[in-house]
Enzyme design. Sequence first.
Site, mmCIF file in Angstrom:
data_model
loop_
_atom_site.group_PDB
_atom_site.id
_atom_site.type_symbol
_atom_site.label_atom_id
_atom_site.label_comp_id
_atom_site.label_asym_id
_atom_site.label_seq_id
_atom_site.Cartn_x
_atom_site.Cartn_y
_atom_site.Cartn_z
ATOM 1 N N GLU A 67 0.847 -1.200 0.000
ATOM 2 C CA GLU A 67 0.000 0.000 0.000
ATOM 3 C C GLU A 67 0.874 1.239 0.000
ATOM 4 O OE1 GLU A 67 -2.577 0.065 3.417
ATOM 5 O OE2 GLU A 67 -3.376 -1.907 2.975
ATOM 6 N N LYS A 69 2.440 4.532 1.290
ATOM 7 C CA LYS A 69 2.643 5.132 2.622
ATOM 8 C C LYS A 69 2.606 6.648 2.432
ATOM 9 C CE LYS A 69 5.440 5.438 6.747
ATOM 10 N NZ LYS A 69 4.693 6.639 7.041
ATOM 11 N N ARG A 74 -2.092 9.987 10.962
ATOM 12 C CA ARG A 74 -2.990 8.873 11.239
ATOM 13 C C ARG A 74 -4.278 9.422 11.827
ATOM 14 N NH1 ARG A 74 -0.525 3.615 12.375
ATOM 15 N NH2 ARG A 74 -2.219 2.118 12.352
ATOM 16 N N ARG A 89 -3.245 9.717 16.203
ATOM 17 C CA ARG A 89 -2.457 8.580 16.679
ATOM 18 C C ARG A 89 -2.207 8.665 18.196
ATOM 19 N NH1 ARG A 89 3.481 7.097 14.263
ATOM 20 N NH2 ARG A 89 4.285 6.202 16.168
ATOM 21 N N GLU A 119 -5.124 7.291 6.935
ATOM 22 C CA GLU A 119 -4.066 8.303 6.863
ATOM 23 C C GLU A 119 -4.661 9.476 6.100
ATOM 24 O OE1 GLU A 119 0.126 9.325 7.533
ATOM 25 O OE2 GLU A 119 -1.075 7.655 8.270
ATOM 26 N N PHE A 160 -7.428 2.564 5.316
ATOM 27 C CA PHE A 160 -6.690 1.323 5.055
ATOM 28 C C PHE A 160 -7.020 0.163 5.994
ATOM 29 C CE2 PHE A 160 -3.753 3.934 7.635
ATOM 30 C CZ PHE A 160 -3.527 3.066 8.706
ATOM 31 N N ARG A 236 4.114 -3.026 17.761
ATOM 32 C CA ARG A 236 4.932 -2.966 16.547
ATOM 33 C C ARG A 236 5.280 -4.416 16.229
ATOM 34 N NH1 ARG A 236 7.098 1.758 17.780
ATOM 35 N NH2 ARG A 236 7.301 3.177 16.024
ATOM 36 N N LYS A 242 7.087 -0.895 7.068
ATOM 37 C CA LYS A 242 7.125 0.246 6.143
ATOM 38 C C LYS A 242 8.487 0.284 5.495
ATOM 39 C CE LYS A 242 7.650 3.078 10.286
ATOM 40 N NZ LYS A 242 6.966 3.964 11.195
#
Length: 249
Positions: A67, A69, A74, A89, A119, A160, A236, A242
């Site tokens: 996708e 970035k 966010r 975020r 985003e 997303f 994470r 990314k």
Amino acid sequence: EQYSTLVQEAFDATNDFEEVFELARKGERSLENVEVKPGKPVKVMLFQKAKTVEEGLETVGTPAAAEYKYDGFRLQIHKNNGKITLFTRRLENVTEQFPDVVQAVQKQINADKFIIDSETIGIDLKTRKYLPFQNISQRIKRKYNIHELSIKFPVEVNVFDIIHCEGKSLLKTPFEERRKLLEKIVKQTPFVLKLSEKKIVENSTETEEFYKKSLSAGNEGIMLKNLLSVYKPGSRVGFGVKVKPTMDT
């Protein structure tokens, strides 16, 4: 160790100590089955960095979803009982600063109750090009002249992910299915609200091509995601990475 992880995960999903305490009293099973609720902010899932496309594909496996970035911020979008709330975020409520987004969500997302991950990026309506984050950052903090700013600095919402829909938590639903659901409920309008650009990639050649396309469109790079992955608030994890060029300092 495992118990404290469960407590942390429950807090990341609810951001409510009282609720976590009640769940903990009921035992581990309750903590494991924590529900996310529209209207209550959830810590977003974070992504590791990969140095190269190859390293990224190794982490997430193939086929993978690639996708764009975007260089935006966010935005977690909640709808509950007709009320739309927007969180950053860092879980700040920015609903008032983005009346244009609230209006787009009302018109273009066909569901009554949801939590959506997106985003949001600034756009130049004349050139139809994306703008760097600095251009819209002032909209996040501003409490006055909001209408003027929304005309001067318009944004596009790129959806997303979805982690709750119509009363059902989707944290454990595979990413592929979550994306399909979004494709059903989101009515796309370029430069207002749409799904993030996505391509299913099988190998590094295809991925490199998509990566270059994303960079030339003015984006930061790409995200690579495992198709079967769950959504882990606040973590994470290796479900997604990314890839973006390393800048010299």
